[in-house]
Enzyme design. Sequence first.
Site, PDB file in Angstrom:
ATOM      1  N   HIS A 159      36.787  31.104  44.302  1.00 30.20           N
ATOM      2  CA  HIS A 159      37.100  29.782  43.615  1.00 30.20           C
ATOM      3  C   HIS A 159      38.609  30.259  42.940  1.00 30.20           C
ATOM      4  O   HIS A 159      38.405  31.524  42.218  1.00 30.20           O
ATOM      5  CB  HIS A 159      36.097  29.342  42.655  1.00 30.20           C
ATOM      6  CG  HIS A 159      36.938  28.067  41.610  1.00 30.20           C
ATOM      7  ND1 HIS A 159      37.144  27.024  42.312  1.00 30.20           N
ATOM      8  CD2 HIS A 159      37.467  28.105  40.446  1.00 30.20           C
ATOM      9  CE1 HIS A 159      37.608  26.306  41.286  1.00 30.20           C
ATOM     10  NE2 HIS A 159      37.774  26.783  40.277  1.00 30.20           N
TER      11      HIS A 159
ATOM     12  N   ASP B 122      41.751  29.439  40.727  1.00 23.74           N
ATOM     13  CA  ASP B 122      42.530  28.610  39.832  1.00 23.74           C
ATOM     14  C   ASP B 122      43.884  28.628  39.986  1.00 23.74           C
ATOM     15  O   ASP B 122      44.366  29.747  39.975  1.00 23.74           O
ATOM     16  CB  ASP B 122      42.185  28.774  38.295  1.00 23.74           C
ATOM     17  CG  ASP B 122      40.841  28.185  38.023  1.00 23.74           C
ATOM     18  OD1 ASP B 122      40.171  27.328  38.804  1.00 23.74           O
ATOM     19  OD2 ASP B 122      39.970  28.901  37.242  1.00 23.74           O
TER      20      ASP B 122
ATOM     21  N   ASP C 199      34.757  22.518  40.750  1.00 30.69           N
ATOM     22  CA  ASP C 199      35.160  22.932  39.088  1.00 30.69           C
ATOM     23  C   ASP C 199      35.604  21.722  38.094  1.00 30.69           C
ATOM     24  O   ASP C 199      36.098  22.056  37.268  1.00 30.69           O
ATOM     25  CB  ASP C 199      35.834  24.149  39.107  1.00 30.69           C
ATOM     26  CG  ASP C 199      35.882  24.872  37.902  1.00 30.69           C
ATOM     27  OD1 ASP C 199      35.089  24.563  37.042  1.00 30.69           O
ATOM     28  OD2 ASP C 199      36.826  25.662  37.409  1.00 30.69           O
TER      29      ASP C 199
ATOM     30  N   HIS D 237      43.227  21.458  37.957  1.00 29.82           N
ATOM     31  CA  HIS D 237      42.082  21.051  37.189  1.00 29.82           C
ATOM     32  C   HIS D 237      42.196  21.978  35.901  1.00 29.82           C
ATOM     33  O   HIS D 237      41.195  21.907  34.873  1.00 29.82           O
ATOM     34  CB  HIS D 237      40.871  21.135  37.667  1.00 29.82           C
ATOM     35  CG  HIS D 237      40.267  22.423  38.279  1.00 29.82           C
ATOM     36  ND1 HIS D 237      40.224  22.622  39.721  1.00 29.82           N
ATOM     37  CD2 HIS D 237      39.840  23.423  37.503  1.00 29.82           C
ATOM     38  CE1 HIS D 237      39.801  23.734  39.935  1.00 29.82           C
ATOM     39  NE2 HIS D 237      39.444  24.414  38.564  1.00 29.82           N
TER      40      HIS D 237
HETATM   41 ZN   LIG Z   1      38.386  26.118  38.485  1.00 33.07          ZN
END
Ligand SMILES: [Zn+2]
Length: 1021
Positions: free
Chosen positions: A278, A280, A390, A598
């Site tokens: 994951h 970001d 997420d 996000h």
């Molecule tokens: Zn995230």
Amino acid sequence: MHNHLSRTLERLARVKRERILPRMHTRLGGVEVEAWTVADDGEPVSARHALGLARDTGRTAPGYSHFPLGAAWGKAWSTTWFRIRGKVSPQQPGPIDLVLDLGWFDHSVGGHCEGLIFTPDGAIVKGLHPRQSDVRLKGDGAVPGLLDADGAFLLYVEAAANPLLLGLPPFVVTEHGEKGAEEPFEQFRLRRAEIATFSPEIHALCNDLDVLGGLAAELSADEPRHWRLLRAIEEALDVYDEADAEAAARRARAILAPLLAAPAHASAHRITAVGHAHMDTAWLWPLRETVRKLARTVSNALALLDADPALVYAMSSAQHFSWLEEHYPELFARVRRHVEQGRFVPVGGMWVEADGVIPTGESMVRQLTYGKRYFISRFGREPREMWLPDSFGYSGVLPQLARRAGSRWFLTQKISWNDTTVFPHHSFWWEGIDGTRIFTHFPPAETYAAEVTARELRHAVATFKDKAIASHSLLPYGYGDGGGGPTREMAERLRRFADLEGAPRVTSRSPAEFFEEAEAELLDAGSLQPVYRGELYLELHRGTLTSQAAMKRHNRRCESLLRAAEYLSTAASVLRGAPYPREDLDEIWRTVLLHQFHDILPGTSIAWVHREARDTYRAIEERLHELIKVAGAALGGEQADPAGGVLPPFTVAKPPAAAVEVTDGDGTVLDDGLLRVVIGDDGHVTSLLDLRSGREVVPPGRRLNELQIFRDEPVRWDAWDVDRHVLRHPQVIDEVTSRRVIRGGRDAGVEVVRRVGTSTITLSMWLRAGTGRFETECVVDWQERERLLKVAVPARIMARTARFETQYGYVERPLLTNTAAEEAMFEAAMHRYVQVADGDFGLAIVNDSMYGADARADGDSTVVRLSLLRGARFPDPRADEGTHTSRWAVLPGADVPAAVEAAYAFNTPDLAGLPQVAPLVRLEVLTGHAIVDWVKQADDGSGDLVVRVYETQGGRATARLHCSEELGSGAVLWETDLLEREIGGDEDLPVAVGPPGSRRPVSEARLDLGPFQVATLRIAP
Ligand SMILES: [Zn+2]
């Protein structure tokens, strides 16, 4: 029998830590280390610059000098390049590793310092992080060519001193979310740099013990397997002697082997394991660092895929692939080869993993179309799942948008973070507000960054809610958030868990293979198939609707400007033959989509990210104004209308109206014949009378537009959470600094200046003559920390639900607190309006930039409070400080269509000075209510027109579309999916212009729209 095994697992932990792990690498000798810390502004340089292969413009040439082991290298956010030379004796048998410790903490992979290894000619070898700190020089898995004929090597490490911001304990206020903070910072130290032999046998023993020890800990003491495992571990530890570690490891493994060979139960749950990181797009690091994180993570994933042919790795976000393509073309080429083999799988089909509730409908469409077009163009593949593990909640329109973009499946795990209720399913049909269903899966391990442990696997089985009808779940494994991805230890454990007594069966496969099977399994359940209807509301992170208010304001403004710019550019192109600024619009869209990530749009990143985002937003707003001006000039030449252009469907014309009458006495009375407002000397609205219906809106004794401030001290997750305890104790802001009557044109109102703490709030409350809108402009100089500011609109309406606008429609939420789930929605998302009604009288509140609100029934009345500002201290200690302008309007008597029209009018940019021309398209609504939301040129450059229409009130509508004469009498219309492709006839999605595939003259096309149905109409002139 006496129980001698109660301390076996404790013994295992210590023996492993102190006597087994240290034997994995045995030191052969040191290396020579030189270092160069990047000069100038400290921002990263290209590898070619650092390696002396090329020179970055305006950059100081690298100057390497001797660097002693143990020395400090990393000031916060700086980059140091290490040059490492060494020699491996040709006689020394392998495997041999270079082992480095850049100053790791034993946690937070991707959350502090990281490294990337290069060869002297600039090829990427692999990334370094706390759980992956060695490079194979010789033996199985070595990158060919690292050693020369004499066994000498030269490698470079780009080391990034990213500060640990989410430390232990978490959420401690820090200044290091910006570069150059004066706060003390303990630099990272190069603790280890040496050549060492690697023992595969000891490595294997560690993995055996992790798997069996983990399983023993998870299995109940009632199960014989628990005791057999403990006994075998005890015996293995008995025979393990570190003095002769290698041979002892072999003996210990022989004892464990039969336990690893015991197969899984016949009915064991099945898990598809997918390697993942994951990532970001920005969060506790700036955007530029994500570009480097991708190189580290992807190079590791590729190395692992090369080493283990069974593994599959999934990566989302077209933006991330695009960064790799731009900055690391060789790595991208390797990715492409693995994609062709089906082992590196692009997933999600979106530009980034966007926030799931705040972007407008068209933005979500573009997330999918820009994302999918990228994947199709680069890889010839179209992801069929939405991959949003997420994001902080998911609007009820996503099933329809995903399906209309050609996707079949949806994945998240975030709803497992709910703070109040437990979601009832893991594999189910999610039915959107329009009735469209999509197969949806929540990985029951409840993480997107599993480490493949017995605990996670057993948790997945225990938690999985749909055991009666389904036997299959997905496990995304690999370090995440800041990247990192899977490690060889995870891969080793996967192998051992493939078919093991006491554990689920684990297989490495692609997400699509999992979804195909899991969906088929659900269909087999017949009438027991679970369906969940409506939005996926996340009972957590409710503050993300308000934090960093500038992100929300800019995003809304960009969306509104894009709407105007695309419409006007299309009109200029169709009506006047002007060139369509496709490249500009594409670039602007991709920037807007990137910032909907996000942690950016929700306001949960560090100060650095939000500062850059504000600058970027301002720049693209300027470009959009310029595009609008250019289109306007093409449309009108000299005949620009100085009074303000009216370009349907963007502007609702203001009807001629009598001026507002102002009476001053006991308070101020404003009256325009539609509304009569009384604003008291204290600046509060004590009466709002709808003269058309005779209904008074303000409940007796209550005050409208009351500003309330709350102590906003979350238990955890500062920028993310508004906790329920925060809302219990509002303090009304009563202090009036000044108050005066204001007038403008036919409008009139009252301006009130208030103070709270060291902040100043100016409310300009206007009765807009003839519009039915009582409007407030609020300018806040905000200096408060950990305070939430709301404005209350109490209404004498006995509503039991409220309609909060979402993408292409609204979600109806309860105003009661009878159940835990109802109570948990104490702060929820809205787009441009909230509407409540009793009987046949409604009231809408529209806004120009806010997303968070709470609404509750209060006796025979309702109170809606809009959230204006917060002032979280983590991760940005000065979040929201500064000046903010926002607007809202109260519309007594408004039903949903009236709210929708006011929402458009209120959010349309000022187009004054633009020419008045006949509309390009016009929707003649025959029954119900529908609206043209967007007009653009087709993405393929054909010159076709694309018109997006939707039904707005959750009913059914019929309509006819009319086009301007310039489109030609022979214009043909057909319906497409969101990617503007012909709709196939085999889908169960309702069509507006049926049957699928039919093309008809525009003049004969009738639209039939179901509740909240979105239709994409393509018109060839
Ligand atoms: Zn995230």
